[in-house]
Design an enzyme around this catalytic site. Structure first.
Site, PDB file in Angstrom:
ATOM      1  N   LYS A 290       0.797  -1.230   0.000  1.00 43.98           N
ATOM      2  CA  LYS A 290       0.000   0.000   0.000  1.00 43.98           C
ATOM      3  C   LYS A 290       0.831   1.283   0.000  1.00 43.98           C
ATOM      4  O   LYS A 290       0.410   2.317   0.521  1.00 43.98           O
ATOM      5  CB  LYS A 290      -1.000   0.038   1.188  1.00 43.98           C
ATOM      6  CG  LYS A 290      -1.779  -1.213   1.435  1.00 43.98           C
ATOM      7  CD  LYS A 290      -2.274  -1.923   0.213  1.00 43.98           C
ATOM      8  CE  LYS A 290      -3.435  -1.302  -0.491  1.00 43.98           C
ATOM      9  NZ  LYS A 290      -3.832  -2.158  -1.664  1.00 43.98           N
TER      10      LYS A 290
ATOM     11  N   SER B  51      -0.345   7.621 -15.958  1.00 47.06           N
ATOM     12  CA  SER B  51      -0.193   7.039 -14.618  1.00 47.06           C
ATOM     13  C   SER B  51      -0.922   7.887 -13.565  1.00 47.06           C
ATOM     14  O   SER B  51      -0.714   7.693 -12.371  1.00 47.06           O
ATOM     15  CB  SER B  51       1.288   6.880 -14.252  1.00 47.06           C
ATOM     16  OG  SER B  51       1.912   8.145 -14.168  1.00 47.06           O
TER      17      SER B  51
ATOM     18  N   HIS C 181       7.074  -7.392  -2.537  1.00 50.19           N
ATOM     19  CA  HIS C 181       6.843  -6.804  -1.210  1.00 50.19           C
ATOM     20  C   HIS C 181       7.798  -7.422  -0.179  1.00 50.19           C
ATOM     21  O   HIS C 181       7.637  -7.205   1.015  1.00 50.19           O
ATOM     22  CB  HIS C 181       5.420  -7.110  -0.725  1.00 50.19           C
ATOM     23  CG  HIS C 181       4.323  -6.386  -1.441  1.00 50.19           C
ATOM     24  ND1 HIS C 181       4.374  -5.058  -1.755  1.00 50.19           N
ATOM     25  CD2 HIS C 181       3.110  -6.818  -1.867  1.00 50.19           C
ATOM     26  CE1 HIS C 181       3.240  -4.707  -2.354  1.00 50.19           C
ATOM     27  NE2 HIS C 181       2.468  -5.752  -2.440  1.00 50.19           N
TER      28      HIS C 181
ATOM     29  N   SER D 108      -4.706   2.775   4.112  1.00 48.53           N
ATOM     30  CA  SER D 108      -4.941   2.102   2.837  1.00 48.53           C
ATOM     31  C   SER D 108      -5.041   0.580   3.059  1.00 48.53           C
ATOM     32  O   SER D 108      -5.918  -0.083   2.519  1.00 48.53           O
ATOM     33  CB  SER D 108      -3.798   2.446   1.875  1.00 48.53           C
ATOM     34  OG  SER D 108      -4.010   1.878   0.625  1.00 48.53           O
TER      35      SER D 108
END
Ligand code: PPS
Length: 291
Positions: A44, A219, A100, A130
């Site tokens: 996130k 983007s 991650h 988030s």
């Protein structure tokens, strides 16, 4: 909602994404290549935003790839078995790869590769908010319960991929290496064009003004929110239920102010100060942490 995480090498991981087999494949069989580009984040923190940016840079601003191929195929997560197996077969060059993973695990396989790594980092308060909504809408995280109980857990190492503090401090040890760049979510928000140019410089990629404009435009939050290849609406609702909360939720800096109580913010600041006292890197949000 997932009710269990799996443990590997002292870290928890969402078992829908990471398995013992995938981690063993990464440790023993995955082939890192020196021309790879790694997009690494704590969850996130701007992962999918960076995928859009890197995909557009790779294609010199042409949005066709971004608009026709899902982000998980353009920049697969290395910790997922099928993705890592496909990457080993891939003839793409450069390969864009997402992760991650905490540095402690990632580096065991990466070793002395010259591949470039961009680590995107976000104010942990906004990352926590988030993640709270993501845990409600996705199968990857446990039911977060109340914001109060979720925050208590978020500030510990009992989180998938380890604690935010451990993750960030681990990756910050890479600072100063030629193949490492860190980018804040906040700087992407403040100056997306300038950030894109810096990323291009780091990657040794020359884009003309028109191409940079296209990277910025394609983007943007609104563009990505509309793009099925970027907003995860192609996934089955069993994995992500956008009715509960959209993946492309708000995309702003400072949403923690709308979600934390004064007491939660004070508690967060106290833990942040104590955990980060041994980190020499200064972040844009540090000035807002209360003494
Ligand atoms: S994940 O699940 O870890 O891959 O999620 P990640 O992509 O790291 O983070 C999702 C949050 O990033 C926001 N986002 C953006 N913000 C601004 N601009 C753009 N283009 C953008 N793309 C993604 C997304 O909205 C999530 O943040 P929140 O605060 O929940 O809105």
């Amino acid at each position: 909602m997932s009710d269990a995480y799996m443990e590997y090498d002292g870290f928890l991981f969402p078992h829908h994404a990471v398995t013992k087999e995938s981690m063993e494949f990464l440790a023993n069989e995955f082939q890192f290549r020196d021309d790879d580009i790694y997009n690494v984040t704590y969850p996130k923190s701007g992962t999918t935003w960076m995928i859009e940016i890197l995909s557009l840079i790779k294609k010199h601003g042409d949005p066709t790839w971004n608009n026709t191929v899902p982000n998980w195929e353009r920049a697969p997560w290395i910790e997922e078995l099928e993705a890592a197996q496909k990457l080993n077969e891939s003839e793409e060059c450069p390969r864009l790869i997402t992760s991650h993973l905490p540095k402690q695990i990632f580096m065991k396989s990466f070793k002395n590769s010259k591949a470039k790594i961009i680590y995107t980092i976000r104010n942990p308060k906004d990352a926590a908010v988030s993640l709270y909504y993501f845990a409600i809408m996705s199968a990857f995280y446990r039911d977060p319960g109340s914001m109060d109980s979720f925050l208590k857990e978020f500030l510990t190492e009992k989180m998938p991929y380890g604690s935010w503090f451990e993750h960030v401090k681990g990756w910050m040890e890479m600072q100063g290496k030629d193949n490492f760049m860190f980018q804040t979510y906040e700087d992407l928000q403040k100056d997306l064009r300038g950030s894109v140019i810096k990323i291009c410089t780091f990657l040794g990629k020359e884009l003309d003004d028109k191409a940079v404009d296209s990277v910025v435009e394609n983007s943007s939050f609104n563009n990505m929110k509309q793009n099925k290849m970027a907003n995860f609406t192609l996934l089955a609702p069993g994995f992500m239920d956008h009715e509960k909360s959209p993946f492309m939720r708000k995309g702003i800096v400072g949403d923690w102010k709308n979600n934390f109580t004064v007491a939660q913010n004070e508690y967060f600041d106290k833990i942040y100060k104590s955990e980060m006292q041994d980190c020499s890197v200064k972040f844009p949000w540090d000035t807002s942490i209360q003494e």
